[in-house]
Design a protein around this motif. Structure first.
Motif, PDB file in Angstrom:
ATOM      1  N   LYS A   1       0.827  -1.204   0.000  1.00  0.00           N
ATOM      2  CA  LYS A   1       0.000   0.000   0.000  1.00  0.00           C
ATOM      3  C   LYS A   1       0.865   1.259   0.000  1.00  0.00           C
ATOM      4  O   LYS A   1       1.963   1.270   0.525  1.00  0.00           O
ATOM      5  CB  LYS A   1      -0.933  -0.004   1.200  1.00  0.00           C
ATOM      6  N   ARG A   2       0.312   2.320  -0.577  1.00  0.00           N
ATOM      7  CA  ARG A   2       0.990   3.620  -0.541  1.00  0.00           C
ATOM      8  C   ARG A   2       0.779   4.266   0.818  1.00  0.00           C
ATOM      9  O   ARG A   2      -0.124   3.891   1.559  1.00  0.00           O
ATOM     10  CB  ARG A   2       0.442   4.515  -1.650  1.00  0.00           C
ATOM     11  N   MET A   3       1.597   5.244   1.128  1.00  0.00           N
ATOM     12  CA  MET A   3       1.559   5.895   2.445  1.00  0.00           C
ATOM     13  C   MET A   3       0.162   6.427   2.776  1.00  0.00           C
ATOM     14  O   MET A   3      -0.357   6.173   3.863  1.00  0.00           O
ATOM     15  CB  MET A   3       2.564   7.041   2.496  1.00  0.00           C
ATOM     16  N   TYR A   4      -0.446   7.164   1.866  1.00  0.00           N
ATOM     17  CA  TYR A   4      -1.749   7.766   2.122  1.00  0.00           C
ATOM     18  C   TYR A   4      -2.783   6.702   2.462  1.00  0.00           C
ATOM     19  O   TYR A   4      -3.542   6.833   3.425  1.00  0.00           O
ATOM     20  CB  TYR A   4      -2.175   8.568   0.885  1.00  0.00           C
ATOM     21  N   GLU A   5      -2.810   5.652   1.672  1.00  0.00           N
ATOM     22  CA  GLU A   5      -3.778   4.585   1.893  1.00  0.00           C
ATOM     23  C   GLU A   5      -3.511   3.853   3.204  1.00  0.00           C
ATOM     24  O   GLU A   5      -4.443   3.594   3.981  1.00  0.00           O
ATOM     25  CB  GLU A   5      -3.734   3.601   0.726  1.00  0.00           C
ATOM     26  N   ALA A   6      -2.255   3.530   3.471  1.00  0.00           N
ATOM     27  CA  ALA A   6      -1.906   2.799   4.697  1.00  0.00           C
ATOM     28  C   ALA A   6      -2.277   3.608   5.938  1.00  0.00           C
ATOM     29  O   ALA A   6      -2.889   3.081   6.871  1.00  0.00           O
ATOM     30  CB  ALA A   6      -0.416   2.448   4.700  1.00  0.00           C
ATOM     31  N   CYS A   7      -1.934   4.888   5.941  1.00  0.00           N
ATOM     32  CA  CYS A   7      -2.284   5.744   7.084  1.00  0.00           C
ATOM     33  C   CYS A   7      -3.802   5.842   7.236  1.00  0.00           C
ATOM     34  O   CYS A   7      -4.325   5.780   8.350  1.00  0.00           O
ATOM     35  CB  CYS A   7      -1.673   7.133   6.925  1.00  0.00           C
ATOM     36  N   GLY A   8      -4.497   5.986   6.127  1.00  0.00           N
ATOM     37  CA  GLY A   8      -5.954   6.079   6.169  1.00  0.00           C
ATOM     38  C   GLY A   8      -6.610   4.832   6.723  1.00  0.00           C
ATOM     39  O   GLY A   8      -7.556   4.909   7.516  1.00  0.00           O
ATOM     40  N   ILE A   9      -6.124   3.679   6.314  1.00  0.00           N
ATOM     41  CA  ILE A   9      -6.662   2.414   6.817  1.00  0.00           C
ATOM     42  C   ILE A   9      -6.463   2.313   8.324  1.00  0.00           C
ATOM     43  O   ILE A   9      -7.394   1.972   9.066  1.00  0.00           O
ATOM     44  CB  ILE A   9      -6.003   1.214   6.102  1.00  0.00           C
ATOM     45  N   LEU A  10      -5.277   2.618   8.792  1.00  0.00           N
ATOM     46  CA  LEU A  10      -5.000   2.522  10.233  1.00  0.00           C
ATOM     47  C   LEU A  10      -5.826   3.539  11.013  1.00  0.00           C
ATOM     48  O   LEU A  10      -6.396   3.219  12.056  1.00  0.00           O
ATOM     49  CB  LEU A  10      -3.511   2.677  10.506  1.00  0.00           C
ATOM     50  N   TYR A  11      -5.907   4.757  10.504  1.00  0.00           N
ATOM     51  CA  TYR A  11      -6.680   5.802  11.173  1.00  0.00           C
ATOM     52  C   TYR A  11      -8.163   5.416  11.253  1.00  0.00           C
ATOM     53  O   TYR A  11      -8.789   5.540  12.303  1.00  0.00           O
ATOM     54  CB  TYR A  11      -6.507   7.133  10.445  1.00  0.00           C
ATOM     55  N   SER A  12      -8.701   4.953  10.148  1.00  0.00           N
ATOM     56  CA  SER A  12     -10.127   4.621  10.128  1.00  0.00           C
ATOM     57  C   SER A  12     -10.453   3.391  10.973  1.00  0.00           C
ATOM     58  O   SER A  12     -11.611   3.159  11.320  1.00  0.00           O
ATOM     59  CB  SER A  12     -10.621   4.423   8.696  1.00  0.00           C
ATOM     60  N   ASN A  13      -9.436   2.628  11.349  1.00  0.00           N
ATOM     61  CA  ASN A  13      -9.624   1.477  12.232  1.00  0.00           C
ATOM     62  C   ASN A  13      -9.250   1.779  13.674  1.00  0.00           C
ATOM     63  O   ASN A  13      -9.106   0.869  14.487  1.00  0.00           O
ATOM     64  CB  ASN A  13      -8.851   0.271  11.698  1.00  0.00           C
ATOM     65  N   GLY A  14      -9.085   3.070  13.990  1.00  0.00           N
ATOM     66  CA  GLY A  14      -8.925   3.477  15.380  1.00  0.00           C
ATOM     67  C   GLY A  14      -7.530   3.840  15.838  1.00  0.00           C
ATOM     68  O   GLY A  14      -7.352   4.250  16.982  1.00  0.00           O
ATOM     69  N   LEU A  15      -6.514   3.721  14.985  1.00  0.00           N
ATOM     70  CA  LEU A  15      -5.152   4.086  15.385  1.00  0.00           C
ATOM     71  C   LEU A  15      -4.963   5.572  15.136  1.00  0.00           C
ATOM     72  O   LEU A  15      -5.084   6.044  14.007  1.00  0.00           O
ATOM     73  CB  LEU A  15      -4.133   3.265  14.607  1.00  0.00           C
ATOM     74  N   LYS A  16      -4.714   6.321  16.173  1.00  0.00           N
ATOM     75  CA  LYS A  16      -4.666   7.779  16.090  1.00  0.00           C
ATOM     76  C   LYS A  16      -3.240   8.305  16.141  1.00  0.00           C
ATOM     77  O   LYS A  16      -2.309   7.598  16.468  1.00  0.00           O
ATOM     78  CB  LYS A  16      -5.464   8.403  17.246  1.00  0.00           C
ATOM     79  N   GLY A  17      -3.105   9.605  15.851  1.00  0.00           N
ATOM     80  CA  GLY A  17      -1.853  10.312  16.035  1.00  0.00           C
ATOM     81  C   GLY A  17      -1.770  10.801  17.465  1.00  0.00           C
ATOM     82  O   GLY A  17      -2.759  10.787  18.201  1.00  0.00           O
TER      83      GLY A  17
END
Length: 118
Positions: free
Chosen positions: A96-112
């Motif tokens: 996965k590309r960076m944007y997609e990977a970050c989006g997947i993790l964020y949308s599954n509850g992993l926050k900054g």
């Protein structure tokens, strides 16, 4: 979320640290600029990056990160993998590309880190 959850969500391959896949992760960051990681990142357990050099491992080590996810199917050298293993770090690679990977993790509850308390 565990590192294993991250692995599954991103369809990632484990390059080292498979014994640590059940460690809990509460935050992540994505960057190819290690100077930004050093300057702005606090309490991040996972680094997502497309940069493949030893500085990535050293930076993650200095920041006490538990896991590095290399995006776009990037694979570190064996020397880098060995360095990460010495530090007890998990190394994953995902197509996965960076944007997609970050989006997947964020949308599954992993926050900054700015969102951990609220």
């Amino acid at each position: 979320m565990t590192i294993n959850n991250i692995k599954e969500l991103l369809g990632a391959e484990v390059l080292c640290g498979s014994e640590s896949l059940e460690k809990e992760i509460h935050s992540a960051c994505g960057s190819d600029m290690m100077s930004d990681v050093l300057a702005y990142v606090k309490d991040q357990a996972v680094l997502l990056t497309g940069l493949v050099n030893a500085q990535v491992i050293r930076t993650a080590e200095m920041m006490d990160m538990l896991c590095i996810v290399f995006v776009r199917s990037k694979k570190p050298s064996q020397d880098m993998i060995d360095l990460a293993a010495e530090s007890g770090m998990v190394i994953l690679t995902t197509p996965k590309r960076m944007y997609e990977a970050c989006g997947i993790l964020y949308s599954n509850g992993l926050k900054g880190n700015g969102e951990l308390n609220g």
